[in-house]
Design a protein around this motif. Structure first.
Motif, mmCIF file in Angstrom:
data_model
loop_
_atom_site.group_PDB
_atom_site.id
_atom_site.type_symbol
_atom_site.label_atom_id
_atom_site.label_comp_id
_atom_site.label_asym_id
_atom_site.label_seq_id
_atom_site.Cartn_x
_atom_site.Cartn_y
_atom_site.Cartn_z
ATOM 1 N N LEU A 126 43.781 0.015 17.050
ATOM 2 C CA LEU A 126 42.398 -0.195 16.619
ATOM 3 C C LEU A 126 41.588 -0.963 17.657
ATOM 4 C CD1 LEU A 126 40.371 0.195 14.305
ATOM 5 C CD2 LEU A 126 41.179 -1.955 13.344
ATOM 6 N N ARG A 127 42.222 -1.913 18.339
ATOM 7 C CA ARG A 127 41.528 -2.753 19.316
ATOM 8 C C ARG A 127 41.882 -2.294 20.723
ATOM 9 N NH1 ARG A 127 38.164 -4.684 15.537
ATOM 10 N NH2 ARG A 127 39.292 -5.754 13.866
ATOM 11 N N LEU A 128 40.918 -1.719 21.427
ATOM 12 C CA LEU A 128 41.158 -1.190 22.762
ATOM 13 C C LEU A 128 40.132 -1.738 23.742
ATOM 14 C CD1 LEU A 128 41.757 2.553 21.829
ATOM 15 C CD2 LEU A 128 43.507 0.918 22.562
ATOM 16 N N PRO A 129 40.502 -1.955 24.995
ATOM 17 C CA PRO A 129 39.537 -2.432 25.991
ATOM 18 C C PRO A 129 38.494 -1.357 26.315
ATOM 19 C CG PRO A 129 41.626 -1.866 27.033
ATOM 20 C CD PRO A 129 41.852 -1.795 25.553
ATOM 21 N N GLY A 130 37.225 -1.735 26.257
ATOM 22 C CA GLY A 130 36.157 -0.816 26.620
ATOM 23 C C GLY A 130 35.731 0.118 25.512
ATOM 24 N N THR A 131 36.486 0.152 24.415
ATOM 25 C CA THR A 131 36.129 1.008 23.271
ATOM 26 C C THR A 131 36.861 0.447 22.055
ATOM 27 O OG1 THR A 131 36.082 3.286 22.425
ATOM 28 C CG2 THR A 131 38.013 2.639 23.720
ATOM 29 N N ASP A 132 36.894 1.189 20.974
ATOM 30 C CA ASP A 132 37.674 0.751 19.814
ATOM 31 C C ASP A 132 38.257 1.958 19.113
ATOM 32 O OD1 ASP A 132 34.610 0.759 18.683
ATOM 33 O OD2 ASP A 132 36.045 1.392 17.153
ATOM 34 N N GLY A 133 39.299 1.690 18.350
ATOM 35 C CA GLY A 133 40.021 2.778 17.702
ATOM 36 C C GLY A 133 39.176 3.592 16.751
ATOM 37 N N HIS A 134 38.211 2.947 16.101
ATOM 38 C CA HIS A 134 37.353 3.686 15.175
ATOM 39 C C HIS A 134 36.565 4.763 15.905
ATOM 40 C CE1 HIS A 134 37.515 -0.092 12.465
ATOM 41 N NE2 HIS A 134 38.334 0.824 11.988
ATOM 42 N N ALA A 135 36.024 4.422 17.086
ATOM 43 C CA ALA A 135 35.252 5.394 17.861
ATOM 44 C C ALA A 135 36.155 6.525 18.353
ATOM 45 C CB ALA A 135 34.576 4.706 19.043
ATOM 46 N N VAL A 136 37.355 6.171 18.801
ATOM 47 C CA VAL A 136 38.295 7.190 19.268
ATOM 48 C C VAL A 136 38.691 8.115 18.114
ATOM 49 C CG1 VAL A 136 40.579 7.600 20.255
ATOM 50 C CG2 VAL A 136 39.157 5.727 21.125
ATOM 51 N N CYS A 137 38.967 7.531 16.954
ATOM 52 C CA CYS A 137 39.316 8.318 15.770
ATOM 53 C C CYS A 137 38.201 9.301 15.435
ATOM 54 C CB CYS A 137 39.595 7.389 14.594
ATOM 55 S SG CYS A 137 40.025 8.236 13.056
ATOM 56 N N ARG A 138 36.980 8.807 15.431
ATOM 57 C CA ARG A 138 35.834 9.666 15.126
ATOM 58 C C ARG A 138 35.720 10.818 16.121
ATOM 59 N NH1 ARG A 138 32.214 6.034 15.450
ATOM 60 N NH2 ARG A 138 31.667 6.459 17.619
ATOM 61 N N ASP A 139 35.914 10.530 17.419
ATOM 62 C CA ASP A 139 35.799 11.571 18.441
ATOM 63 C C ASP A 139 36.912 12.612 18.306
ATOM 64 O OD1 ASP A 139 33.579 10.310 19.432
ATOM 65 O OD2 ASP A 139 34.620 9.313 21.089
ATOM 66 N N ILE A 140 38.116 12.164 17.986
ATOM 67 C CA ILE A 140 39.217 13.107 17.797
ATOM 68 C C ILE A 140 38.952 14.000 16.592
ATOM 69 C CG2 ILE A 140 41.655 13.304 17.140
ATOM 70 C CD1 ILE A 140 42.204 10.834 18.864
ATOM 71 N N ARG A 141 38.457 13.386 15.493
ATOM 72 C CA ARG A 141 38.214 14.152 14.278
ATOM 73 C C ARG A 141 37.101 15.185 14.421
ATOM 74 N NH1 ARG A 141 42.293 14.215 13.089
ATOM 75 N NH2 ARG A 141 43.494 13.064 11.529
ATOM 76 N N ARG A 142 36.221 14.997 15.371
ATOM 77 C CA ARG A 142 35.177 15.998 15.606
ATOM 78 C C ARG A 142 35.771 17.307 16.117
ATOM 79 N NH1 ARG A 142 31.025 12.052 18.879
ATOM 80 N NH2 ARG A 142 29.945 11.143 17.062
ATOM 81 N N GLU A 143 36.944 17.198 16.749
ATOM 82 C CA GLU A 143 37.532 18.360 17.414
ATOM 83 C C GLU A 143 38.835 18.844 16.797
ATOM 84 O OE1 GLU A 143 36.135 19.929 19.903
ATOM 85 O OE2 GLU A 143 34.547 18.554 20.495
ATOM 86 N N SER A 144 39.525 17.980 16.049
ATOM 87 C CA SER A 144 40.878 18.336 15.632
ATOM 88 C C SER A 144 41.269 17.671 14.316
ATOM 89 C CB SER A 144 41.875 17.908 16.730
ATOM 90 O OG SER A 144 43.208 18.076 16.317
ATOM 91 N N ASP A 145 42.199 18.311 13.597
ATOM 92 C CA ASP A 145 42.766 17.761 12.374
ATOM 93 C C ASP A 145 44.155 17.178 12.618
ATOM 94 O OD1 ASP A 145 40.602 18.434 10.749
ATOM 95 O OD2 ASP A 145 41.339 20.476 10.482
ATOM 96 N N VAL A 146 44.499 16.898 13.878
ATOM 97 C CA VAL A 146 45.816 16.357 14.196
ATOM 98 C C VAL A 146 46.082 15.095 13.375
ATOM 99 C CG1 VAL A 146 44.893 15.013 16.145
ATOM 100 C CG2 VAL A 146 47.324 15.593 16.078
#
Length: 222
Positions: free
Chosen positions: A53-73
């Motif tokens: 969830l806590r990442l340098p330069g970004t955060d897990g919530h944003a990454v999760c959202r970006d992945i979900r826009r493209e995939s149901d993995v």
């Protein structure tokens, strides 16, 4: 064996998770750039993503959202936070489960097995998206910015294989096996004709030229 994409900035914990996964027969792929975490995860075509969830330069919530826009993995969030708000927010963004750090190995493996089994029961995703292009397997259509086109059986197979391996080159031989269960006794031009028909279908709904790219002597990719 499942391919697991690990997005974790704590080197010690990342090493422990990778060793745990490999010990239990999984393939672990580690994120190299947290700023491009979503793109890397999608390109790796994993069976599950473990996301800090806590990442340098970004955060897990944003990454999760970006992945979900493209995939149901399947996606499991890892965090040192025990905040219910973080858990609820992660689930609302599409995370499948949530594990608090430090991770109990048995709990992590159990949660991982659970989401993998659930994904296996559900079968392949009925819809798969990439760069604004949405392939609807159930309807046999492709959509882009509100427009849609019907695809032939071979067009669907080609596009699905390319989108499922987004960012990676799919060889002509692999596509021929997928379409005709063989890469022998098939005129090589037959595949070219099918790819060109797919490109024409995509162009008819406004998909930019080059969405299906050719890598001479290697194959195709999206």
């Amino acid at each position: 064996m499942a391919r697991i994409f690990v997005i974790e900035d704590d080197a010690a914990l990342r090493g422990e998770v990778v060793r745990l996964l490999e010990l239990h027969g999984h393939e672990a792929v580690v994120c190299a750039s947290f700023e491009r975490a979503a793109d890397e995860a999608l390109a790796a075509a994993p069976d599950c993503v473990l996301l800090d969830l806590r990442l340098p330069g970004t955060d897990g919530h944003a990454v999760c959202r970006d992945i979900r826009r493209e995939s149901d993995v399947p996606l499991i969030m890892l965090t040192s936070s025990d905040s219910e708000f973080d858990e609820v927010m992660g689930m609302n963004l599409g995370a499948d489960d949530y594990v608090t750090k430090p991770c109990n190995p048995a709990v992590l493996l159990a949660r991982l097995s659970s989401v993998l089994r659930r994904a296996q029961r559900q079968g392949p995703a009925a819809r798969i998206a990439h760069k604004g292009v949405v392939l609807d397997m159930a309807r046999g259509t492709v959509e882009h910015e509100g427009r849609s086109a019907e695809l032939t059986r071979n067009e669907i197979k080609i596009l699905h294989m390319l989108m499922a391996n987004r960012g990676a080159i799919v060889s002509r031989q692999e596509l021929m096996v997928e379409l005709w269960n063989s890469d022998a006794f098939i005129d090589d031009n037959t595949l070219t004709v099918n790819v060109n028909r797919l490109r024409a279908s995509l162009a008819s709904i406004g998909v930019p030229e080059g969405f299906v790219a050719t890598r001479r002597g290697q194959g195709y990719l999206v």
